[in-house]
Design an enzyme around this catalytic site. Structure first.
Site, PDB file in Angstrom:
ATOM      1  N   ARG A 193       0.834  -1.226   0.000  1.00  0.00           N
ATOM      2  CA  ARG A 193       0.000   0.000   0.000  1.00  0.00           C
ATOM      3  C   ARG A 193       0.857   1.259   0.000  1.00  0.00           C
ATOM      4  O   ARG A 193       0.483   2.269  -0.579  1.00  0.00           O
ATOM      5  CB  ARG A 193      -0.866   0.076   1.280  1.00  0.00           C
ATOM      6  CG  ARG A 193      -1.917  -0.970   1.442  1.00  0.00           C
ATOM      7  CD  ARG A 193      -2.684  -0.736   2.753  1.00  0.00           C
ATOM      8  NE  ARG A 193      -1.862  -0.923   3.957  1.00  0.00           N
ATOM      9  CZ  ARG A 193      -1.635  -2.102   4.532  1.00  0.00           C
ATOM     10  NH1 ARG A 193      -2.176  -3.190   4.023  1.00  0.00           N
ATOM     11  NH2 ARG A 193      -0.878  -2.209   5.614  1.00  0.00           N
ATOM     12  N   CYS A 199       8.008  -1.775  25.695  1.00  0.00           N
ATOM     13  CA  CYS A 199       8.380  -0.420  26.131  1.00  0.00           C
ATOM     14  C   CYS A 199       8.306  -0.213  27.644  1.00  0.00           C
ATOM     15  O   CYS A 199       9.181   0.426  28.237  1.00  0.00           O
ATOM     16  CB  CYS A 199       7.490   0.602  25.418  1.00  0.00           C
ATOM     17  SG  CYS A 199       5.764   0.116  25.355  1.00  0.00           S
ATOM     18  N   HIS A 252       5.563   7.136  28.407  1.00  0.00           N
ATOM     19  CA  HIS A 252       4.918   6.274  29.404  1.00  0.00           C
ATOM     20  C   HIS A 252       5.439   6.666  30.795  1.00  0.00           C
ATOM     21  O   HIS A 252       6.633   6.950  30.957  1.00  0.00           O
ATOM     22  CB  HIS A 252       5.306   4.807  29.196  1.00  0.00           C
ATOM     23  CG  HIS A 252       4.702   4.161  27.976  1.00  0.00           C
ATOM     24  ND1 HIS A 252       3.849   4.782  27.108  1.00  0.00           N
ATOM     25  CD2 HIS A 252       4.854   2.888  27.508  1.00  0.00           C
ATOM     26  CE1 HIS A 252       3.501   3.930  26.147  1.00  0.00           C
ATOM     27  NE2 HIS A 252       4.103   2.782  26.367  1.00  0.00           N
TER      28      HIS A 252
HETATM   29  P1  A2P Z   1       1.923   0.568   5.944  1.00  0.00           P
HETATM   30  O1  A2P Z   1       1.942   2.036   6.285  1.00  0.00           O
HETATM   31  O2  A2P Z   1       2.309   0.298   4.532  1.00  0.00           O
HETATM   32  O3  A2P Z   1       0.687  -0.153   6.390  1.00  0.00           O
HETATM   33  P2  A2P Z   1       2.129   1.586  13.240  1.00  0.00           P
HETATM   34  O4  A2P Z   1       2.517   0.633  14.347  1.00  0.00           O
HETATM   35  O5  A2P Z   1       2.534   2.993  13.516  1.00  0.00           O
HETATM   36  O6  A2P Z   1       0.703   1.461  12.857  1.00  0.00           O
HETATM   37  O7  A2P Z   1       3.011   1.116  11.942  1.00  0.00           O
HETATM   38  C1  A2P Z   1       2.941  -0.183  11.407  1.00  0.00           C
HETATM   39  C2  A2P Z   1       3.980  -0.334  10.309  1.00  0.00           C
HETATM   40  O8  A2P Z   1       3.922  -1.691   9.817  1.00  0.00           O
HETATM   41  C3  A2P Z   1       3.721   0.562   9.106  1.00  0.00           C
HETATM   42  O9  A2P Z   1       4.935   1.001   8.552  1.00  0.00           O
HETATM   43  C4  A2P Z   1       3.023  -0.390   8.151  1.00  0.00           C
HETATM   44  O10 A2P Z   1       3.157  -0.067   6.786  1.00  0.00           O
HETATM   45  C5  A2P Z   1       3.783  -1.666   8.417  1.00  0.00           C
HETATM   46  N1  A2P Z   1       3.023  -2.802   7.890  1.00  0.00           N
HETATM   47  C6  A2P Z   1       1.755  -3.154   8.184  1.00  0.00           C
HETATM   48  N2  A2P Z   1       1.375  -4.223   7.448  1.00  0.00           N
HETATM   49  C7  A2P Z   1       2.441  -4.539   6.650  1.00  0.00           C
HETATM   50  C8  A2P Z   1       2.694  -5.531   5.659  1.00  0.00           C
HETATM   51  N3  A2P Z   1       1.770  -6.433   5.320  1.00  0.00           N
HETATM   52  N4  A2P Z   1       3.924  -5.552   5.065  1.00  0.00           N
HETATM   53  C9  A2P Z   1       4.857  -4.640   5.392  1.00  0.00           C
HETATM   54  N5  A2P Z   1       4.675  -3.677   6.326  1.00  0.00           N
HETATM   55  C10 A2P Z   1       3.488  -3.625   6.941  1.00  0.00           C
END
Ligand code: A2P
Length: 345
Positions: free
Chosen positions: A47, A138, A250
């Site tokens: 995405r 954390c 925190h």
């Molecule tokens: P993306 O922005 O493309 O969804 P947070 O904990 O702040 O919500 O961030 C979660 C992180 O994990 C984001 O960078 C998100 O990317 C990434 N992420 C979530 N799902 C996937 C996936 N299927 N493959 C790679 N990265 C992912």
């Protein structure tokens, strides 16, 4: 032991979850600390592929993790949750890349080190073969940076702790929810509840993560399991983890019982010299650390409200505050990467 210290060697680093709350801070701290990187690769889901993230004064184009080949990458800092770690960390490790994972996926595997840089850095050696290192939770992280010096001096038998945890620990979408709910309430609209079990704006929630069979939540049990793995299996820990409507930082009210007596003056001295700790402890209004006044955006673990427990002869009470995204996640991961560079790569 090979050492990169003092050499001009540079390393290829990948950030998995580069678009997330911790991912952005990983990039910021890598740039701030001038990590010896020859190349930094930003990875996230399909995405986000093609979008850009900041790295110091530059921007990096995000690539799709699914398509990324870890061959030739020296260190991958993962912060994309347990499922992504389960799927991609083993293939990165098999390609010879050291993985430092921020999720709880590998924390309780005996052969995988769970490392707080100031507390048990030597356990990184265990990852020479498996190549995966787990970054602790954390709340455990900030607590142990402050408590390890006390444990080494007089032994800690038991810890009672109540946490006051900010929403950034639950990721970007959780911060957005606090913002949206607050704005809605201030304009007399009803708040929409999506990320948290109940309204978080103007509220406190005594549940983080799911409930375990024993009445504790998983976040609370992480503090038990991780304290025992990192510091000492004999320490008894009794946590209550609470989410509060704070964006970053925190706080923890900690009550501990030591094996040998120790005076407040001695603890104060330990805190003054402890690596990663800053003592902020004046018995006057504002003479203590808070998430907003001290922790947010800063590296140290702040300790205040140090006092003898009135109700126990070997009891101590204290207040521990840190930026959960920095020391609680990104900073410790990068300190581990620095130790890898210095001693293992
Ligand atoms: P993306 O922005 O493309 O969804 P947070 O904990 O702040 O919500 O961030 C979660 C992180 O994990 C984001 O960078 C998100 O990317 C990434 N992420 C979530 N799902 C996937 C996936 N299927 N493959 C790679 N990265 C992912």
């Amino acid at each position: 032991m090979a050492s990169a210290q003092g050499s001009d060697r540079k390393f290829k680093v990948a950030i998995v979850g580069a678009t997330g709350a911790v991912g952005a801070t990983l990039l910021q701290i890598l740039a701030e600390r001038k990590f010896p990187a020859s190349c930094v690769v930003a990875l996230a889901s399909a995405r986000s592929a093609g979008s850009e993230v900041e790295f110091g004064r530059r921007s990096l184009v995000v690539q799709d993790l699914e398509q990324y080949d870890f061959n030739g990458t020296d260190i991958a800092l993962f912060s994309a949750g347990g499922d992504i770690a389960a799927k991609h960390a083993p293939r990165a490790a098999a390609a010879g890349c050291y993985v430092i994972d921020n999720s709880s996926k590998f924390r309780y595997v005996d052969e995988i080190p769970l490392v707080v840089a100031e507390v048990n850095p030597d356990t990184i050696a265990m990852a020479r073969e498996g190549r995966i290192i787990a970054n602790p939770n954390c709340s455990t992280m900030q607590m142990l940076v402050a408590l390890a010096p006390i444990h080494r001096q007089v032994g800690i038998e038991r810890i009672n702790v109540a946490t006051y945890q900010s929403v950034s620990g639950a990721g970007r979408s959780a911060m957005e929810e606090l913002g949206r709910q607050t704005a809605a309430m201030l304009s007399f609209q009803s708040p929409k509840i999506e990320r948290f079990p109940v309204q978080i704006a103007f509220n406190v929630i005594p549940q983080i993560d799911r409930f375990e069979g024993n009445g504790y939540t998983r976040e609370e049990m992480k503090m038990v399991w991780e304290t025992q793995k990192i510091l000492d299996p004999a320490i008894k820990v009794n946590p209550t983890a609470v989410r509060v409507p704070v964006f970053y930082g925190h706080a923890e009210a900690v009550h501990l019982e030591t094996a040998e007596p120790i005076s407040v003056a001695q603890v104060r001295e330990l805190m003054r010299t402890a690596s990663g700790v800053e003592l902020v402890d004046e018995a006057v209004a504002g003479g203590y650390p808070t998430p907003v006044t001290h922790a947010a955006g800063n590296d140290p673990v702040y300790v205040g409200r140090l006092r003898k427990d009135l109700s126990h002869s070997r009891g101590l009470s204290m207040w521990i505050v840190a930026d959960n995204i920095r020391k609680g996640a990104a900073l410790n991961a990068i300190q581990i990467a620095e130790l890898l560079v210095e001693h293992y790569l």
